[in-house]
Design an enzyme around this catalytic site. Structure first.
Site, PDB file in Angstrom:
ATOM      1  N   LYS A  79     -52.520  48.662  27.063  1.00  0.00           N
ATOM      2  CA  LYS A  79     -53.848  49.122  26.659  1.00  0.00           C
ATOM      3  C   LYS A  79     -54.339  50.179  27.644  1.00  0.00           C
ATOM      4  O   LYS A  79     -54.035  50.121  28.844  1.00  0.00           O
ATOM      5  CB  LYS A  79     -54.802  47.926  26.617  1.00  0.00           C
ATOM      6  CG  LYS A  79     -56.170  48.196  26.016  1.00  0.00           C
ATOM      7  CD  LYS A  79     -56.952  46.884  25.923  1.00  0.00           C
ATOM      8  CE  LYS A  79     -58.343  47.076  25.341  1.00  0.00           C
ATOM      9  NZ  LYS A  79     -59.071  45.792  25.231  1.00  0.00           N
ATOM     10  N   SER A 154     -61.182  44.925  20.819  1.00  0.00           N
ATOM     11  CA  SER A 154     -61.019  46.305  21.241  1.00  0.00           C
ATOM     12  C   SER A 154     -59.557  46.725  21.424  1.00  0.00           C
ATOM     13  O   SER A 154     -59.254  47.909  21.516  1.00  0.00           O
ATOM     14  CB  SER A 154     -61.767  46.525  22.559  1.00  0.00           C
ATOM     15  OG  SER A 154     -61.222  45.729  23.612  1.00  0.00           O
ATOM     16  N   SER A 178     -61.093  40.374  22.287  1.00  0.00           N
ATOM     17  CA  SER A 178     -60.461  41.675  22.063  1.00  0.00           C
ATOM     18  C   SER A 178     -58.943  41.652  21.973  1.00  0.00           C
ATOM     19  O   SER A 178     -58.331  42.656  21.626  1.00  0.00           O
ATOM     20  CB  SER A 178     -60.882  42.659  23.159  1.00  0.00           C
ATOM     21  OG  SER A 178     -62.236  43.000  23.019  1.00  0.00           O
TER      22      SER A 178
END
Length: 488
Positions: A79, A154, A178
């Protein structure tokens, strides 16, 4: 019945037996990324050179006859809020454009020590603030099941990459759901570890007392393998004590296990989601588990508690982005105050600014006691509620999200409903507990439904074993076929 669905182990076996070289495998993944990422938008940066350099080193070890480590040679992704030395890390925000860290996050160091192959950095909601991945300055990641729908947030880019077979696994971060929410939307496995089991050093903070790094994978066994690799004590993170290995206990019988069904988790969920969860409960009963019906009225406060406390921490953590030290800086200003104000106004997206303003408001004089202090007290009450509940059950079974993936653009039209996608996930972060999301079927539109299994602190092995047993019992019915992601 075969109960191993590990993509990681399959890759390792192919490499060890020299059926394919790591360089060839990596090239195939990179070719697939360059061909399909323009549609999925899962990656915001592809690291071809880094990946091929590592692959070459793995091939040299294979030629020497060296024994491969569990994750060695496995193509994966990070990420874009996990620091990577000499590789741009932006949190998908304009304000960090051009920022290149001078150090690696601990989790990335651990994976580098195993010679995992970094394919690139994946898309995310800006500073991890969002539930659809659409607040990214690069635009949102798409759901591989239907690209008209969001991948979730996210960590949407990582989930899209893994579900779309553009990586064998991904590391994401989970502040309020997330990892689990995009895993649910994309029909894969997402593990949020216990707070303190995985180092946060090098994770660019959203809310420091909630953030936790974890794996996104195609199978429970892979989630356990990655968790074992990254859950080590770290002196660079004073909150990190590490965790206990989970991958060696996945075959444990769950007969007699007490599975808690908390009625508050089922309030307001969609009918097609409820139907799939009910079927999952029946599967666990058939495996010999004992279903215990429970109530936790305190978790109804989870969403307001989370948004007050997380935004308060964000308003403090994001104060460092001022255009002076790194990242974006406004082009025109008359003095330093105007420079900071314009830099932050131009550099942050709308959702991030909303949350900073909310956090600043609840911390301000006259409102601290009414909001922040009260939310902290309620947080303690939720923690105690979980402690009491786990005296009556071994794990809690719940929906991951009250709904399936929504169409792109819906978050802008109905932001309140978007926030409500966190209803079932935020209590876990408030209490710092481990939870895993696994796929448990599809809705009427063919979109995946996620099943969440929650455990007590540092009980990753327990929840992963419970998830593994469900996966083994239902794989042929409810799980997508696992591919290598490339034609071999």
């Amino acid at each position: 019945m075969e109960t191993t669905y590990s993509q990681i182990k399959r890759i390792s076996q192919l490499l060890s037996s020299k059926q394919i070289s790591c360089t060839e495998l990596t090239q195939k993944y990179l070719e697939k990324i360059h061909a399909e990422n323009p549609v999925l938008n899962a990656y915001v940066k592809v690291t071809d050179d880094v990946a091929l350099e590592t692959a070459k080193a793995v091939d040299q070890r294979i030629q020497r006859g060296d024994h491969l480590l569990p994750l060695e040679g496995v193509p994966m992704t990070l990420k874009d809020n996990i620091s990577t030395r000499n590789i741009e890390t932006t949190c998908c925000s304009k304000i960090l454009s051009g920022y290149t860290p001078i150090y690696d996050a601990t989790v990335w160091e651990l994976l580098q020590n195993q010679n995992t192959v970094l394919l690139g950095k994946t898309n995310m909601d800006e500073f991890a603030m969002g539930s659809s991945c659409e607040t990214s300055c690069f635009g949102g990641a798409k759901n591989p099941h239907n690209t008209d729908y969001v991948a979730g947030g996210s960590s949407g880019g990582g989930a899209s990459a893994v579900a779309g077979n553009l990586a064998a696994f991904a590391l994401g971060s989970d502040t309020g759901g997330s990892i689990r929410q995009p895993a649910s939307f994309c029909g894969i496995v997402g593990l949020k570890p216990t707070y303190g089991s995985v180092s946060r050093y090098g994770l660019i903070a959203y809310a420091s007392s909630f953030d936790q790094i974890g794996p996104i994978t195609t199978s429970v066994e892979d989630a356990a393998l990655v968790y074992d690799a990254i859950s080590l004590q770290d002196s660079m993170d004073s909150t990190c004590r590490g965790g206990s290995p989970a991958s060696m206990t996945l075959m444990d019988d769950i007969k007699g296990m007490k599975i808690g069904i908390v009625k508050e988790y089922f309030a307001g969920i969609r009918d097609d989601v409820r139907a799939q969860i009910d079927q999952a409960i029946q599967v666990y009963e058939s495996l010999g588990a004992q279903i215990v019906r429970l109530s936790m009225p305190e978790i109804k406060y989870g969403l307001p508690v989370y948004y007050i406390l997380a935004c308060a921490e964000a308003s403090s953590n994001l104060g460092r982005y001022d255009g002076i030290r790194y990242g974006y800086k406004t082009a025109h200003y008359n003095d330093i105050n105007e420079m900071v104000r314009k830099t932050r106004s131009e550099g942050f997206g709308e959702e991030v600014k909303h949350r900073i303003l909310l956090g600043t408001y609840v911390l301000s004089a006259g409102y601290y006691d009414a909001y922040y202090k009260k939310a902290q007290n309620l947080r303690g009450m939720i923690v105690r509620s979980f402690q009491n509940t786990f005296q009556n059950c071994d794990v809690i079974l719940a929906p991951t999200v009250p709904m399936t993936a929504f169409q792109s653009g819906s978050a802008v039209k109905d932001p309140v409903e978007t926030y409500q996608t966190d209803l079932c996930t935020v209590p876990v972060n408030i209490a710092g507990l481990p939870a895993v999301s696994i796929p448990c079927g599809f809705d009427s539109k063919g979109l995946p439904v996620g099943l969440q299994i929650i455990g007590n602190s540092f009980c990753e092995a327990t929840i992963l074993n419970a998830a593994y047993q469900y996966e083994a019992a239902t794989r042929t019915e409810t799980f997508q076929a696992v591919n290598m992601g490339v034609q071999l």
